[in-house]
Design a protein around this motif. Structure first.
Motif, short mmCIF file in Angstrom:
data_model
loop_
_atom_site.label_atom_id
_atom_site.label_comp_id
_atom_site.label_asym_id
_atom_site.label_seq_id
_atom_site.Cartn_x
_atom_site.Cartn_y
_atom_site.Cartn_z
N SER A 164 49.68 29.51 47.34
CA SER A 164 50.32 30.69 46.75
C SER A 164 49.34 31.57 45.97
CB SER A 164 51.46 30.26 45.82
OG SER A 164 50.97 29.51 44.72
N LEU A 165 48.11 31.10 45.77
CA LEU A 165 47.13 31.90 45.05
C LEU A 165 46.86 33.20 45.79
CD1 LEU A 165 44.53 29.18 43.98
CD2 LEU A 165 45.95 30.55 42.44
N LYS A 166 46.65 34.26 45.02
CA LYS A 166 46.39 35.56 45.60
C LYS A 166 45.22 36.24 44.89
CE LYS A 166 51.24 36.35 46.94
NZ LYS A 166 52.42 37.24 46.79
N GLY A 167 44.71 37.29 45.52
CA GLY A 167 43.72 38.13 44.89
C GLY A 167 42.44 37.39 44.51
N TYR A 168 41.86 37.81 43.38
CA TYR A 168 40.58 37.25 42.97
C TYR A 168 40.68 35.78 42.55
CZ TYR A 168 38.80 42.00 43.20
OH TYR A 168 38.42 43.26 43.65
N GLU A 169 41.82 35.35 42.05
CA GLU A 169 41.97 33.92 41.72
C GLU A 169 41.83 33.07 42.98
OE1 GLU A 169 45.52 33.13 39.50
OE2 GLU A 169 44.49 33.51 37.61
N ARG A 170 42.43 33.50 44.05
CA ARG A 170 42.33 32.79 45.32
C ARG A 170 40.88 32.76 45.81
NH1 ARG A 170 45.97 31.77 49.70
NH2 ARG A 170 44.93 31.74 51.72
N LEU A 171 40.24 33.91 45.80
CA LEU A 171 38.86 33.98 46.25
C LEU A 171 37.93 33.16 45.36
CD1 LEU A 171 38.58 37.78 47.18
CD2 LEU A 171 38.91 35.83 48.73
N ARG A 172 38.23 33.12 44.06
CA ARG A 172 37.39 32.34 43.14
C ARG A 172 37.47 30.85 43.42
NH1 ARG A 172 39.71 33.39 38.35
NH2 ARG A 172 38.87 35.50 38.45
#
Length: 279
Positions: A164-172
């Motif tokens: 469910s992670l999205k955006g920069y948190e997901r990429l990090r």
């Protein structure tokens, strides 16, 4: 069929790099497992040499945490630190071309059930998912607005993967797993402080490749990043960071064709750099 080799962390040790390449069998190819630059005596020379080899189709290079650190410095997001050796790259007339080339390198590669990464793979990820998630970061690095990703890349949280992670948190999380991971819990919660041997992690944490029921346990994974392990050869994981920049060796190990045994793989090693900070 020509042989393919995986090569451990170079970290700007150009003399060792050139010597190793000269020892590879004729017509063989190589995958460099990241940390191409930094800490060694000639990061600029290493980057130029690898770029030429890649453009000739002889090698491919995976990005490591030191390579991403260089991209962040180049973008003005980070400042060089005490042991960094990237100043000559930043002052080079071909700086722009070298940075563009580096931004277009992958974070993971696979050949059937053989996977190459810089640091590690989270236990919840299959081979296909690892490649898919790596490509999300690669896409962000190749955008014209890639500096936005670099500005949000740093940080130790979230510590755990979630679909469910999205955006920069997901990429990090993806970036941290592929370029920084050593220890995690059985559920995949990451820890980034411990850097020593297999038993050095905090209570409840273990080396990522020893997590029970890891989804990639039937694959053969080549990785670097963990110099305190040295040359580690297990049936399903091989670490090739043999401390070249710290006076160890630069190592290349043959990648077997799918389904073949790892017992008789060709190992090529050359002396590393006698770093003045080495204890």
């Amino acid at each position: 069929m020509s042989k393919i080799f995986a090569v451990g962390d170079i970290q700007g040790c150009t003399p060792s790099l050139k010597k190793l390449v000269s020892k590879l069998p004729a017509k063989s190819k190589a995958i460099f497992l990241g940390d191409l630059v930094n800490r060694g005596p000639d990061s600029l020379g290493s980057l130029r040499f690898l770029k030429r080899l890649q453009e000739k189709g002889r090698i491919e290079c995976i990005l490591g945490n030191h390579d991403l650190h260089l991209l962040a410095i180049d973008a003005g997001i980070r400042k060089p630190r005490g042991l960094d050796t990237v100043d000559k790259i930043l002052a080079a007339p071909d700086r722009k071309e070298l940075i563009h080339w580096l931004r277009n390198r992958p974070l993971a590669l696979n050949h059937g059930k053989i996977l190459a990464v810089h640091a590690g793979v989270l236990p919840q990820w299959s081979i296909d998912q690892t490649i898919e998630y790596a490509q999300e970061v690669e896409k962000a690095l190749r955008k014209k607005t890639y500096q936005d990703f670099l500005a949000n890349m740093y940080g130790n949280t979230p510590t755990k993967w979630s679909h469910s992670l999205k955006g920069y948190e997901r990429l990090r999380v993806i970036t941290n797993a592929l370029t920084r991971l050593r220890f995690c819990t059985p559920t995949g919660r990451m820890e980034f402080i411990s850097k020593e041997g297999l038993k050095a992690g905090p209570k409840g944490y273990m080396p990522w490749f020893l997590v029970p029921k890891r989804k990639t346990q039937d694959a053969l994974i080549y990785f670097g990043h963990w110099s305190t392990l040295g040359l580690l050869k297990r049936p399903n994981v091989i670490c090739l960071d043999t401390g070249c920049v710290w006076g160890g060796k630069l190592s290349a190990l043959e990648i077997p064709e799918s389904g073949k045994s790892t017992r008789k793989l060709q190992l090529i090693q050359v002396p590393g750099y006698d770093h003045p900070m080495r204890m």
